[in-house]
Design an enzyme around this catalytic site. Structure first.
Site, PDB file in Angstrom:
ATOM      1  N   TYR A   1      19.100  25.619  25.007  1.00 17.90           N
ATOM      2  CA  TYR A   1      20.399  24.972  24.827  1.00 17.90           C
ATOM      3  C   TYR A   1      21.436  25.949  24.332  1.00 17.90           C
ATOM      4  CZ  TYR A   1      19.947  24.715  19.682  1.00 17.90           C
ATOM      5  OH  TYR A   1      19.851  25.014  18.349  1.00 17.90           O
TER       6      TYR A   1
ATOM      7  N   ARG B   1      23.845  34.557  26.611  1.00 19.34           N
ATOM      8  CA  ARG B   1      22.631  34.214  25.862  1.00 19.34           C
ATOM      9  C   ARG B   1      21.815  33.157  26.594  1.00 19.34           C
ATOM     10  NH1 ARG B   1      23.250  32.340  19.832  1.00 19.34           N
ATOM     11  NH2 ARG B   1      24.042  30.489  20.858  1.00 19.34           N
TER      12      ARG B   1
ATOM     13  N   ARG C   1       2.639  14.639  33.407  1.00 18.92           N
ATOM     14  CA  ARG C   1       2.469  15.540  32.269  1.00 18.92           C
ATOM     15  C   ARG C   1       1.386  16.548  32.588  1.00 18.92           C
ATOM     16  NH1 ARG C   1      -0.731  15.972  27.479  1.00 18.92           N
ATOM     17  NH2 ARG C   1       0.446  16.920  25.771  1.00 18.92           N
TER      18      ARG C   1
ATOM     19  N   LYS D   1      16.760  30.502  22.490  1.00 19.81           N
ATOM     20  CA  LYS D   1      17.377  29.299  21.903  1.00 19.81           C
ATOM     21  C   LYS D   1      16.752  28.044  22.502  1.00 19.81           C
ATOM     22  CE  LYS D   1      21.958  27.722  20.393  1.00 19.81           C
ATOM     23  NZ  LYS D   1      21.575  27.499  18.994  1.00 19.81           N
TER      24      LYS D   1
ATOM     25  N   GLU E   1      16.966  33.464   8.560  1.00 22.64           N
ATOM     26  CA  GLU E   1      18.286  32.900   8.896  1.00 22.64           C
ATOM     27  C   GLU E   1      18.356  31.483   8.335  1.00 22.64           C
ATOM     28  OE1 GLU E   1      18.655  32.523  13.221  1.00 22.64           O
ATOM     29  OE2 GLU E   1      16.514  32.104  13.351  1.00 22.64           O
TER      30      GLU E   1
ATOM     31  N   LEU F   1      17.688  34.101  15.784  1.00 24.95           N
ATOM     32  CA  LEU F   1      18.545  33.877  16.934  1.00 24.95           C
ATOM     33  C   LEU F   1      19.686  34.894  16.899  1.00 24.95           C
ATOM     34  CD1 LEU F   1      18.960  31.902  19.348  1.00 24.95           C
ATOM     35  CD2 LEU F   1      20.818  30.945  17.994  1.00 24.95           C
TER      36      LEU F   1
HETATM   37  N1  PDD Z   1      22.833  26.697  16.056  1.00 24.77           N
HETATM   38  N2  PDD Z   1      20.395  30.687  14.052  1.00 24.77           N
HETATM   39  C1  PDD Z   1      19.918  29.498  14.465  1.00 24.77           C
HETATM   40  C2  PDD Z   1      18.503  29.148  14.156  1.00 24.77           C
HETATM   41  C3  PDD Z   1      20.759  28.598  15.167  1.00 24.77           C
HETATM   42  O1  PDD Z   1      20.281  27.410  15.581  1.00 24.77           O
HETATM   43  C4  PDD Z   1      22.114  28.964  15.402  1.00 24.77           C
HETATM   44  C5  PDD Z   1      23.058  28.072  16.156  1.00 24.77           C
HETATM   45  C6  PDD Z   1      22.566  30.219  14.935  1.00 24.77           C
HETATM   46  C7  PDD Z   1      23.974  30.701  15.159  1.00 24.77           C
HETATM   47  O2  PDD Z   1      24.196  31.035  16.516  1.00 24.77           O
HETATM   48  P1  PDD Z   1      25.659  30.891  17.154  1.00 24.77           P
HETATM   49  O3  PDD Z   1      26.558  31.717  16.305  1.00 24.77           O
HETATM   50  O4  PDD Z   1      25.486  31.449  18.494  1.00 24.77           O
HETATM   51  O5  PDD Z   1      26.019  29.430  17.119  1.00 24.77           O
HETATM   52  C8  PDD Z   1      21.668  31.059  14.275  1.00 24.77           C
HETATM   53  C9  PDD Z   1      23.670  25.774  16.790  1.00 24.77           C
HETATM   54  C10 PDD Z   1      25.099  25.814  16.390  1.00 24.77           C
HETATM   55  C11 PDD Z   1      23.062  24.382  16.723  1.00 24.77           C
HETATM   56  O6  PDD Z   1      21.854  24.303  16.843  1.00 24.77           O
HETATM   57  O7  PDD Z   1      23.791  23.391  16.583  1.00 24.77           O
END
Ligand code: PDD
Length: 286
Positions: free
Chosen positions: A33, A52, A101, A150, A182, A206
């Site tokens: 996503y 990405r 499945r 992601k 993170e 990420l």
């Molecule tokens: N999340 N680390 C993780 C684990 C994340 O899920 C996200 C983003 C980030 C930051 O990435 P970016 O700057 O590209 O948004 C870092 C999104 C916003 C979400 O799951 O809603």
């Protein structure tokens, strides 16, 4: 007005937007996503999110469902149809519906599932929390080892946010082998003696699109950056802390595990980076 959702080529009222119970995303979390922000009706950092997405798909041997140009056109169509000024576009691509499945990947040629929807967040950039900051707790990082992809496996980040809430905090920073990886849905930073410190890119975190932009703008503003791991203890002794993500932009952190960071209020570096990020991203929004 019903929200208009994109599903496999169609723009449908959300009540009619449906995917199969056999979808790999539903049964196996076999999907990726992207969350992209919209400000003033324009999309922020589209190229970064599209790049990405391609990388995430490639790492999972999934074909790109469409070109970047088609993706941008679809995002714009959704923003227009839903009259979004400020908010987000959520995009999910899964390995599709093999009709049953099975652990094995579906046969080549099985169409991916593409779903996208908008989230309306009027005044997103003026979030008052940016003036007061958030509190985080630390939790062990027990996620899988490919956090650079992601994927939609968000159970643990979701649990982490619930653990934070139960502890009276706003979010959680995850810790592995003694160092912060993170935040549950954001990248983590500290500032000490004017130096911005954040964990280096690897499969452990990420590769945040906001992270890349903020570090670029910080370097352009002659700020010092160190990409390395840091501990919770180091963070608690820092002058400032903050997080970045597409939806939070740059958000100050004022407390970690009950310990106030610096003065316990929002600091100048996070404030400045938020201003720079918003100004620069708005200028290049499309
Ligand atoms: N999340 N680390 C993780 C684990 C994340 O899920 C996200 C983003 C980030 C930051 O990435 P970016 O700057 O590209 O948004 C870092 C999104 C916003 C979400 O799951 O809603």
């Amino acid at each position: 007005m019903s929200r208009i959702v994109y599903v496999n080529g169609d723009y449908l009222p959300e009540e009619e937007a449906k995917v199969s119970v056999f979808d790999r995303g539903f049964l196996m979390a076999d999907g990726v996503y992207e969350v992209t922000s919209v400000l003033g009706g324009k999309i922020l950092d589209f190229d970064g999110h599209a790049a990405r997405l391609s990388r995430s798909l490639g790492e999972l041997q999934m074909d790109a469902p469409c070109s970047d140009e088609e993706l941008l056109a679809m995002f714009r169509e959704l923003v227009a149809r839903n009259e979004i000024e400020d908010g987000m576009v959520y995009l999910q691509v899964t390995r599709g519906n093999p009709g049953d499945r099975d652990f094995a990947f579906p046969p080549a040629g099985t169409a991916p599932t593409i779903v996208a929807f908008t989230q309306n967040k009027p005044g997103l950039a003026e979030n008052p929390v940016a003036k007061t900051g958030i509190k985080v707790i630390s939790i062990p990082d027990i996620r899988w080892g490919r956090r650079d992809i992601k994927t939609v496996q968000l159970l643990y980040p979701s649990m982490g946010k619930m653990m934070a809430k139960a502890a009276g905090a706003d979010d959680a920073w995850m810790v592995e082998d003694g160092a912060v990886t993170e935040g549950t849905s954001n990248n983590a930073y500290i500032v000490k003696d004017g130096v911005i410190i954040t964990r280096q890119l690897s499969e452990d975190i990420l590769h945040g699109i906001t992270r890349a932009a903020v570090l670029k703008f910080a370097a352009e503003a002659q700020m010092k950056i160190e990409e390395r791991p840091f501990t919770i203890e180091e963070a608690q002794g820092a002058d400032e802390a903050f997080i970045t993500s597409a939806s939070a932009f740059v958000m100050p952190v004022i407390e970690i595990d009950g310990t106030a960071i610096g003065s316990g209020t929002v600091g100048p570096v996070a404030t400045r980076l938020r201003e720079i990020y918003l100004a620069e991203s708005l200028a290049t929004a499309i």
